[in-house]
Write a protein that holds these residues in place. Structure first.
Motif, PDB file in Angstrom:
ATOM      1  N   VAL A  24      -2.862  -2.084 -11.025  1.00  0.00           N
ATOM      2  CA  VAL A  24      -3.701  -3.280 -11.060  1.00  0.00           C
ATOM      3  C   VAL A  24      -5.076  -2.894 -11.601  1.00  0.00           C
ATOM      4  O   VAL A  24      -5.433  -1.712 -11.662  1.00  0.00           O
ATOM      5  N   ALA A  25      -5.830  -3.889 -11.992  1.00  0.00           N
ATOM      6  CA  ALA A  25      -7.208  -3.631 -12.428  1.00  0.00           C
ATOM      7  C   ALA A  25      -8.047  -3.181 -11.233  1.00  0.00           C
ATOM      8  O   ALA A  25      -7.742  -3.494 -10.072  1.00  0.00           O
ATOM      9  N   ALA A  26      -9.096  -2.431 -11.519  1.00  0.00           N
ATOM     10  CA  ALA A  26      -9.918  -1.844 -10.453  1.00  0.00           C
ATOM     11  C   ALA A  26     -10.550  -2.894  -9.545  1.00  0.00           C
ATOM     12  O   ALA A  26     -10.828  -2.609  -8.369  1.00  0.00           O
ATOM     13  N   ASP A  27     -10.780  -4.085 -10.063  1.00  0.00           N
ATOM     14  CA  ASP A  27     -11.406  -5.125  -9.239  1.00  0.00           C
ATOM     15  C   ASP A  27     -10.378  -6.088  -8.619  1.00  0.00           C
ATOM     16  O   ASP A  27     -10.738  -7.131  -8.086  1.00  0.00           O
ATOM     17  N   HIS A  28      -9.114  -5.733  -8.697  1.00  0.00           N
ATOM     18  CA  HIS A  28      -8.081  -6.570  -8.082  1.00  0.00           C
ATOM     19  C   HIS A  28      -8.212  -6.524  -6.560  1.00  0.00           C
ATOM     20  O   HIS A  28      -8.640  -5.516  -5.992  1.00  0.00           O
ATOM     21  N   LYS A  29      -7.834  -7.598  -5.888  1.00  0.00           N
ATOM     22  CA  LYS A  29      -8.006  -7.676  -4.434  1.00  0.00           C
ATOM     23  C   LYS A  29      -7.207  -6.613  -3.677  1.00  0.00           C
ATOM     24  O   LYS A  29      -7.553  -6.246  -2.543  1.00  0.00           O
ATOM     25  N   LEU A  30      -6.137  -6.074  -4.299  1.00  0.00           N
ATOM     26  CA  LEU A  30      -5.317  -5.053  -3.637  1.00  0.00           C
ATOM     27  C   LEU A  30      -5.694  -3.628  -4.064  1.00  0.00           C
ATOM     28  O   LEU A  30      -5.135  -2.667  -3.549  1.00  0.00           O
ATOM     29  N   ALA A  31      -6.624  -3.507  -5.002  1.00  0.00           N
ATOM     30  CA  ALA A  31      -7.013  -2.183  -5.502  1.00  0.00           C
ATOM     31  C   ALA A  31      -7.495  -1.295  -4.357  1.00  0.00           C
ATOM     32  O   ALA A  31      -8.221  -1.741  -3.473  1.00  0.00           O
ATOM     33  N   GLY A  32      -7.061  -0.051  -4.385  1.00  0.00           N
ATOM     34  CA  GLY A  32      -7.514   0.914  -3.387  1.00  0.00           C
ATOM     35  C   GLY A  32      -6.655   0.984  -2.141  1.00  0.00           C
ATOM     36  O   GLY A  32      -6.870   1.854  -1.290  1.00  0.00           O
ATOM     37  N   LYS A  33      -5.694   0.083  -1.991  1.00  0.00           N
ATOM     38  CA  LYS A  33      -4.833   0.144  -0.821  1.00  0.00           C
ATOM     39  C   LYS A  33      -3.987   1.418  -0.855  1.00  0.00           C
ATOM     40  O   LYS A  33      -3.623   1.914  -1.919  1.00  0.00           O
ATOM     41  N   ARG A  34      -3.642   1.938   0.304  1.00  0.00           N
ATOM     42  CA  ARG A  34      -2.869   3.182   0.361  1.00  0.00           C
ATOM     43  C   ARG A  34      -1.427   2.952  -0.053  1.00  0.00           C
ATOM     44  O   ARG A  34      -0.773   3.839  -0.597  1.00  0.00           O
ATOM     45  N   SER A  35      -0.910   1.765   0.195  1.00  0.00           N
ATOM     46  CA  SER A  35       0.431   1.394  -0.249  1.00  0.00           C
ATOM     47  C   SER A  35       0.577  -0.113  -0.125  1.00  0.00           C
ATOM     48  O   SER A  35      -0.200  -0.765   0.589  1.00  0.00           O
ATOM     49  N   ILE A  36       1.560  -0.659  -0.826  1.00  0.00           N
ATOM     50  CA  ILE A  36       1.824  -2.091  -0.738  1.00  0.00           C
ATOM     51  C   ILE A  36       3.336  -2.321  -0.780  1.00  0.00           C
ATOM     52  O   ILE A  36       4.101  -1.444  -1.198  1.00  0.00           O
TER      53      ILE A  36
END
Length: 306
Positions: free
Chosen positions: A174-186
């Motif tokens: 995802v793009a760096a500013d996506h709401k899920l960015a940075g999550k450890r897993s999805i």
């Protein structure tokens, strides 16, 4: 006496399915191939294949002959390997195919290693999807083909040997500013309402992901289908879409601040193999390429290859 060249044409026909495809692969005219196959049938006084629409089907006698001929071709491989082993310097021409994510990651490192260790060895590379790579190896248009387990070898498995190379995981991008960015897993279901950039022309890859999406309860809205992974990533960079791509290929953007790659749970992975004609690995030049591919695999992927 059986004519080895005509047996080879029948073997090619069993793999490629049409006389036209055999003619193209062998750099012959279609009438020449038909004539040689007709002579083989006349010599054996046996019908070896029957036409079915635009393709052909081998008869039971034809299938038995191809199976026995495969043993003969393997013996020829052994003889060639013994002769090549007498030469202390590895040289010659080797044809290698690989699909996109391996062709852009593991393969270049393997080629660099070979250029350093075996400068007299010339390796040509062609990008082929796994299904096409299997056919190319089975018909000996390629000496080695990097493939994955998302596609079945089917009847070609009897003509090939498979060497495990590595395991590759798929990750969400995802793009760096996506709401899920940075999550450890999805979980994939968290992306159910997104727009997607997916290569629909890579049929086995797309079908594999489509099955995973359906298991997660949704069908993706595909707004971009590009063969080139760089194009897919540029669409993701804009924030207009998300994607799921193989981890090995994502190393190219590991330090790019515009992207966030997120592990998927449960894990989606595929096993990657090198397919080659039976007996071919005994040839020193083929073995050298196989060894170089194995050495070029990143440690984290190689650890789960066996």
């Amino acid at each position: 006496m059986l004519h080895l060249g005509r047996l080879h044409l029948l073997h090619e026909l069993s793999v490629l399915g049409t006389i036209s495809a055999v003619a193209e692969a062998m750099h012959l005219t279609r009438p020449a191939v038909s004539q040689q196959l007709a002579q083989l049938e006349a010599e054996l006084e046996t019908v070896l294949f029957e036409r079915s629409g635009r393709s052909v089907e081998l008869t039971p006698a034809g299938r038995r002959l191809v199976a026995r001929a495969a043993e003969l071709f393997e013996l020829v491989e052994d003889i060639e390997a013994e002769l090549a082993a007498a030469n202390t310097q590895i040289s010659g021409e080797i044809r290698l195919s690989a699909f996109g994510s391996l062709a852009s990651t593991v393969v270049p490192h393997a080629i660099a290693r070979l250029a350093n260790e075996h400068p007299q060895l010339n390796v040509s590379i062609q990008e082929l999807e796994p299904a096409d790579g299997l056919k190319a190896a089975a018909s000996k248009k390629m000496d080695l083909a990097v493939v994955d387990d998302l596609v079945s070898a089917g009847n070609l498995a009897t003509l090939l040997e498979f060497h495990p190379l590595c395991t590759d995981h798929f990750e969400a991008v995802v793009a760096a500013d996506h709401k899920l960015a940075g999550k450890r897993s999805i979980q994939l279901s968290e992306l159910a309402h997104e727009r997607w950039a997916l290569n629909q022309t890579a049929v086995t890859y797309y079908d594999f992901l489509l099955n995973a999406f359906h298991a997660a309860g949704f069908t993706p809205r595909v707004m971009s289908s590009c063969r080139n992974m760089s194009a897919t990533l540029e669409i993701v960079r804009t924030g207009c879409a998300v994607s799921v791509l193989p981890q090995l290929a994502l190393k190219a953007i590991s330090n790019d601040p515009d992207f966030s790659t997120i592990p998927i749970r449960p894990i989606l992975n595929r096993r990657i193999f090198v397919a080659l004609p039976k007996g071919a690995a005994r040839r020193p030049a083929v073995r050298a390429v196989l060894n170089a591919l194995e050495a070029a695999v990143p440690p984290e992927a190689a650890l789960t290859a066996s």
